[in-house]
Motif scaffolding. Structure first.
Motif, PDB file in Angstrom:
ATOM      1  N   THR A 134       0.837  -1.196   0.000  1.00 58.15           N
ATOM      2  CA  THR A 134       0.000   0.000   0.000  1.00 58.15           C
ATOM      3  C   THR A 134       0.868   1.241   0.000  1.00 58.15           C
ATOM      4  OG1 THR A 134      -1.740  -1.184   1.197  1.00 58.15           O
ATOM      5  CG2 THR A 134      -1.838   1.221   1.230  1.00 58.15           C
ATOM      6  N   LYS A 135       1.901   1.255   0.854  1.00 57.25           N
ATOM      7  CA  LYS A 135       2.806   2.404   0.900  1.00 57.25           C
ATOM      8  C   LYS A 135       3.589   2.537  -0.403  1.00 57.25           C
ATOM      9  CE  LYS A 135       6.215   4.745   3.713  1.00 57.25           C
ATOM     10  NZ  LYS A 135       6.897   4.789   4.978  1.00 57.25           N
ATOM     11  N   LYS A 136       4.042   1.412  -0.928  1.00 58.58           N
ATOM     12  CA  LYS A 136       4.799   1.432  -2.190  1.00 58.58           C
ATOM     13  C   LYS A 136       3.932   1.996  -3.311  1.00 58.58           C
ATOM     14  CE  LYS A 136       7.517  -1.539  -5.180  1.00 58.58           C
ATOM     15  NZ  LYS A 136       7.001  -2.155  -6.336  1.00 58.58           N
ATOM     16  N   ASN A 137       2.680   1.596  -3.380  1.00 58.29           N
ATOM     17  CA  ASN A 137       1.779   2.100  -4.423  1.00 58.29           C
ATOM     18  C   ASN A 137       1.461   3.578  -4.245  1.00 58.29           C
ATOM     19  OD1 ASN A 137       1.694  -0.338  -5.741  1.00 58.29           O
ATOM     20  ND2 ASN A 137      -0.106  -1.052  -4.643  1.00 58.29           N
ATOM     21  N   MET A 138       1.551   4.082  -3.028  1.00 56.86           N
ATOM     22  CA  MET A 138       1.349   5.523  -2.805  1.00 56.86           C
ATOM     23  C   MET A 138       2.477   6.310  -3.463  1.00 56.86           C
ATOM     24  SD  MET A 138       0.193   5.501   1.194  1.00 56.86           S
ATOM     25  CE  MET A 138       0.475   7.243   1.417  1.00 56.86           C
ATOM     26  N   LYS A 187      -7.213  10.907  -8.961  1.00 63.01           N
ATOM     27  CA  LYS A 187      -7.045  11.457  -7.617  1.00 63.01           C
ATOM     28  C   LYS A 187      -7.462  10.439  -6.554  1.00 63.01           C
ATOM     29  CE  LYS A 187      -7.610  16.333  -8.660  1.00 63.01           C
ATOM     30  NZ  LYS A 187      -8.411  17.515  -8.457  1.00 63.01           N
ATOM     31  N   GLU A 188      -8.548   9.718  -6.804  1.00 61.29           N
ATOM     32  CA  GLU A 188      -9.097   8.848  -5.779  1.00 61.29           C
ATOM     33  C   GLU A 188      -8.427   7.474  -5.740  1.00 61.29           C
ATOM     34  OE1 GLU A 188     -13.338   9.144  -4.643  1.00 61.29           O
ATOM     35  OE2 GLU A 188     -13.406   7.173  -5.562  1.00 61.29           O
ATOM     36  N   TYR A 189      -8.030   6.957  -6.890  1.00 56.73           N
ATOM     37  CA  TYR A 189      -7.431   5.633  -6.948  1.00 56.73           C
ATOM     38  C   TYR A 189      -6.104   5.712  -7.686  1.00 56.73           C
ATOM     39  CZ  TYR A 189     -12.138   4.343  -5.696  1.00 56.73           C
ATOM     40  OH  TYR A 189     -13.326   4.253  -5.056  1.00 56.73           O
ATOM     41  N   SER A 190      -5.280   4.691  -7.508  1.00 52.88           N
ATOM     42  CA  SER A 190      -3.980   4.681  -8.165  1.00 52.88           C
ATOM     43  C   SER A 190      -4.121   4.656  -9.678  1.00 52.88           C
ATOM     44  CB  SER A 190      -3.168   3.479  -7.714  1.00 52.88           C
ATOM     45  OG  SER A 190      -2.881   3.581  -6.351  1.00 52.88           O
ATOM     46  N   TYR A 191      -5.080   3.865 -10.209  1.00 47.59           N
ATOM     47  CA  TYR A 191      -5.228   3.741 -11.650  1.00 47.59           C
ATOM     48  C   TYR A 191      -6.693   3.683 -12.041  1.00 47.59           C
ATOM     49  CZ  TYR A 191      -0.300   2.715 -11.495  1.00 47.59           C
ATOM     50  OH  TYR A 191       1.033   2.790 -11.268  1.00 47.59           O
ATOM     51  N   ALA A 192      -6.984   4.145 -13.239  1.00 42.87           N
ATOM     52  CA  ALA A 192      -8.352   4.131 -13.749  1.00 42.87           C
ATOM     53  C   ALA A 192      -8.540   2.920 -14.670  1.00 42.87           C
ATOM     54  CB  ALA A 192      -8.622   5.420 -14.522  1.00 42.87           C
ATOM     55  N   TRP A 193      -9.784   2.664 -15.063  1.00 34.25           N
ATOM     56  CA  TRP A 193     -10.084   1.593 -16.010  1.00 34.25           C
ATOM     57  C   TRP A 193      -9.459   1.913 -17.353  1.00 34.25           C
ATOM     58  CZ3 TRP A 193     -12.103  -2.778 -14.392  1.00 34.25           C
ATOM     59  CH2 TRP A 193     -12.845  -2.779 -13.223  1.00 34.25           C
ATOM     60  N   ILE A 194      -9.056   0.881 -18.068  1.00 37.53           N
ATOM     61  CA  ILE A 194      -8.519   1.088 -19.416  1.00 37.53           C
ATOM     62  C   ILE A 194      -9.256   0.183 -20.386  1.00 37.53           C
ATOM     63  CG2 ILE A 194      -6.222   1.758 -18.638  1.00 37.53           C
ATOM     64  CD1 ILE A 194      -5.286  -1.025 -19.426  1.00 37.53           C
ATOM     65  N   ASP A 195      -9.296   0.594 -21.633  1.00 39.69           N
ATOM     66  CA  ASP A 195      -9.917  -0.193 -22.689  1.00 39.69           C
ATOM     67  C   ASP A 195      -8.836  -1.062 -23.304  1.00 39.69           C
ATOM     68  OD1 ASP A 195     -11.257  -1.266 -24.785  1.00 39.69           O
ATOM     69  OD2 ASP A 195     -11.754   0.638 -25.763  1.00 39.69           O
ATOM     70  N   THR A 196      -8.859  -2.341 -23.001  1.00 37.14           N
ATOM     71  CA  THR A 196      -7.801  -3.232 -23.484  1.00 37.14           C
ATOM     72  C   THR A 196      -7.872  -3.445 -24.991  1.00 37.14           C
ATOM     73  OG1 THR A 196      -9.150  -5.165 -22.952  1.00 37.14           O
ATOM     74  CG2 THR A 196      -7.551  -4.447 -21.297  1.00 37.14           C
ATOM     75  N   ASN A 197      -8.991  -3.128 -25.614  1.00 41.59           N
ATOM     76  CA  ASN A 197      -9.094  -3.267 -27.069  1.00 41.59           C
ATOM     77  C   ASN A 197      -8.174  -2.287 -27.793  1.00 41.59           C
ATOM     78  OD1 ASN A 197     -11.022  -5.321 -26.932  1.00 41.59           O
ATOM     79  ND2 ASN A 197     -12.670  -3.813 -26.711  1.00 41.59           N
TER      80      ASN A 197
END
Length: 155
Positions: A40-44, A60-70
Protein backbone atom coordinates in the motif's frame (compact mmCIF):
# COMPACT_ATOMS: atom_id res chain seq x y z
CA UNK A 1 -24.89 8.12 3.55
CA UNK A 2 -21.08 8.26 3.53
CA UNK A 3 -19.19 5.65 1.52
CA UNK A 4 -17.35 3.16 3.74
CA UNK A 5 -13.58 3.42 3.31
CA UNK A 6 -11.64 0.35 2.27
CA UNK A 7 -8.91 -0.94 4.55
CA UNK A 8 -6.32 0.15 1.96
CA UNK A 9 -7.70 3.70 1.95
CA UNK A 10 -7.65 3.78 5.75
CA UNK A 11 -4.02 2.61 5.68
CA UNK A 12 -3.13 5.25 3.06
CA UNK A 13 -4.69 8.00 5.15
CA UNK A 14 -2.97 6.76 8.30
CA UNK A 15 0.42 6.57 6.56
CA UNK A 16 -0.06 10.08 5.16
CA UNK A 17 -0.86 11.44 8.62
CA UNK A 18 1.94 9.43 10.30
CA UNK A 19 4.85 9.23 7.82
CA UNK A 20 7.39 7.99 10.40
CA UNK A 21 5.32 5.10 11.76
CA UNK A 22 6.75 1.57 11.46
CA UNK A 23 4.95 -0.59 8.90
CA UNK A 24 4.66 -3.50 11.34
CA UNK A 25 2.81 -1.19 13.75
CA UNK A 26 0.43 -0.13 10.99
CA UNK A 27 -0.19 -3.79 10.13
CA UNK A 28 -1.02 -4.57 13.76
CA UNK A 29 -3.27 -1.51 14.03
CA UNK A 30 -5.32 -2.52 10.97
CA UNK A 31 -5.25 -6.27 11.55
CA UNK A 32 -3.40 -7.08 8.36
CA UNK A 33 0.00 -8.28 7.24
CA UNK A 34 3.21 -6.31 6.90
CA UNK A 35 3.24 -7.13 3.18
CA UNK A 36 -0.16 -5.51 2.60
CA UNK A 37 0.96 -2.32 4.36
CA UNK A 38 4.28 -2.35 2.47
CA UNK A 39 2.55 -2.67 -0.92
CA UNK A 40 0.00 0.00 0.00
CA UNK A 41 2.81 2.40 0.90
CA UNK A 42 4.80 1.43 -2.19
CA UNK A 43 1.78 2.10 -4.42
CA UNK A 44 1.35 5.52 -2.81
CA UNK A 45 4.85 6.45 -3.98
CA UNK A 46 4.42 5.03 -7.47
CA UNK A 47 1.83 7.43 -8.75
CA UNK A 48 2.78 7.03 -12.39
CA UNK A 49 1.60 4.39 -14.85
CA UNK A 50 3.77 1.87 -16.63
CA UNK A 51 5.16 3.51 -19.78
CA UNK A 52 4.10 0.46 -21.81
CA UNK A 53 0.47 1.03 -20.88
CA UNK A 54 -0.52 4.30 -22.52
CA UNK A 55 -4.15 4.30 -21.37
CA UNK A 56 -3.35 3.60 -17.72
CA UNK A 57 -3.79 6.96 -16.03
CA UNK A 58 -3.55 7.88 -12.34
CA UNK A 59 -6.65 9.42 -10.78
CA UNK A 60 -7.05 11.46 -7.62
CA UNK A 61 -9.10 8.85 -5.78
CA UNK A 62 -7.43 5.63 -6.95
CA UNK A 63 -3.98 4.68 -8.17
CA UNK A 64 -5.23 3.74 -11.65
CA UNK A 65 -8.35 4.13 -13.75
CA UNK A 66 -10.08 1.59 -16.01
CA UNK A 67 -8.52 1.09 -19.42
CA UNK A 68 -9.92 -0.19 -22.69
CA UNK A 69 -7.80 -3.23 -23.48
CA UNK A 70 -9.09 -3.27 -27.07
CA UNK A 71 -6.92 -0.20 -27.76
CA UNK A 72 -3.71 -1.87 -26.53
CA UNK A 73 -1.15 -3.67 -28.66
CA UNK A 74 0.00 -7.18 -27.70
CA UNK A 75 3.07 -6.07 -25.74
CA UNK A 76 0.97 -3.65 -23.69
CA UNK A 77 -1.61 -6.38 -23.02
CA UNK A 78 1.20 -8.70 -21.84
CA UNK A 79 2.53 -5.97 -19.56
CA UNK A 80 -0.95 -5.41 -18.16
CA UNK A 81 -1.49 -9.13 -17.61
CA UNK A 82 1.71 -9.32 -15.56
CA UNK A 83 0.32 -6.66 -13.20
CA UNK A 84 -3.09 -8.21 -12.64
CA UNK A 85 -3.92 -9.82 -9.34
CA UNK A 86 -6.72 -12.33 -9.30
CA UNK A 87 -8.70 -12.73 -6.13
CA UNK A 88 -10.97 -15.56 -5.18
CA UNK A 89 -13.75 -14.95 -2.72
CA UNK A 90 -13.29 -17.49 0.06
CA UNK A 91 -16.08 -19.98 0.54
CA UNK A 92 -17.84 -19.80 3.90
CA UNK A 93 -16.28 -22.21 6.38
CA UNK A 94 -18.56 -22.53 9.40
CA UNK A 95 -16.21 -25.02 11.10
CA UNK A 96 -12.70 -23.58 10.74
CA UNK A 97 -13.35 -19.86 10.15
CA UNK A 98 -16.95 -18.91 10.98
CA UNK A 99 -18.03 -15.43 9.86
CA UNK A 100 -19.08 -14.37 13.37
CA UNK A 101 -15.50 -14.86 14.61
CA UNK A 102 -13.91 -12.83 11.78
CA UNK A 103 -15.91 -9.61 12.10
CA UNK A 104 -13.53 -6.67 12.47
CA UNK A 105 -10.72 -8.18 10.41
CA UNK A 106 -9.21 -10.45 13.06
CA UNK A 107 -10.37 -13.85 14.16
CA UNK A 108 -11.30 -14.03 17.81
CA UNK A 109 -8.95 -16.96 18.43
CA UNK A 110 -6.01 -14.96 17.06
CA UNK A 111 -6.81 -12.14 19.51
CA UNK A 112 -7.19 -14.57 22.43
CA UNK A 113 -3.87 -16.24 21.64
CA UNK A 114 -2.08 -12.91 21.11
CA UNK A 115 -3.25 -11.73 24.54
CA UNK A 116 -2.42 -15.14 26.07
CA UNK A 117 -5.83 -15.39 27.76
CA UNK A 118 -6.71 -18.47 29.79
CA UNK A 119 -9.71 -20.70 29.06
CA UNK A 120 -12.30 -18.72 31.03
CA UNK A 121 -11.22 -15.29 29.78
CA UNK A 122 -10.83 -16.57 26.23
CA UNK A 123 -14.37 -17.95 26.25
CA UNK A 124 -15.71 -14.69 27.68
CA UNK A 125 -14.03 -12.76 24.83
CA UNK A 126 -15.36 -15.30 22.32
CA UNK A 127 -18.96 -14.90 23.46
CA UNK A 128 -18.71 -11.10 23.69
CA UNK A 129 -17.16 -10.75 20.24
CA UNK A 130 -19.83 -12.82 18.52
CA UNK A 131 -22.83 -11.58 20.50
CA UNK A 132 -24.02 -9.14 17.82
CA UNK A 133 -23.35 -11.52 14.94
CA UNK A 134 -24.51 -15.02 15.82
CA UNK A 135 -28.18 -14.72 16.68
CA UNK A 136 -28.95 -14.71 20.40
CA UNK A 137 -27.13 -11.71 21.86
CA UNK A 138 -28.55 -12.03 25.38
CA UNK A 139 -27.59 -15.70 25.64
CA UNK A 140 -24.05 -15.07 24.41
CA UNK A 141 -23.59 -12.23 26.91
CA UNK A 142 -24.94 -14.41 29.73
CA UNK A 143 -22.41 -17.10 28.78
CA UNK A 144 -19.62 -14.50 28.84
CA UNK A 145 -20.71 -13.43 32.34
CA UNK A 146 -20.76 -17.09 33.43
CA UNK A 147 -17.11 -17.52 32.35
CA UNK A 148 -16.12 -14.21 33.94
CA UNK A 149 -17.75 -15.28 37.24
CA UNK A 150 -15.73 -18.54 37.18
CA UNK A 151 -12.58 -16.49 36.65
CA UNK A 152 -13.50 -14.10 39.47
CA UNK A 153 -14.06 -17.05 41.81
CA UNK A 154 -10.44 -18.09 41.21
CA UNK A 155 -9.01 -14.60 41.82
Amino acid sequence: MAKKLSRAEKIRRYLTANPDVLLKDVAARFGTTYQIVYMTKKNMKEDKPDARLPNLKPTKEYSYAWIDTNQLDDSAKDALASQLITTVKPQPDPVNHPYHYKVGGIETIDFIEAKELNYNLGNAVKYISRADHKGNKKQDLEKAVWYLNRELAKA
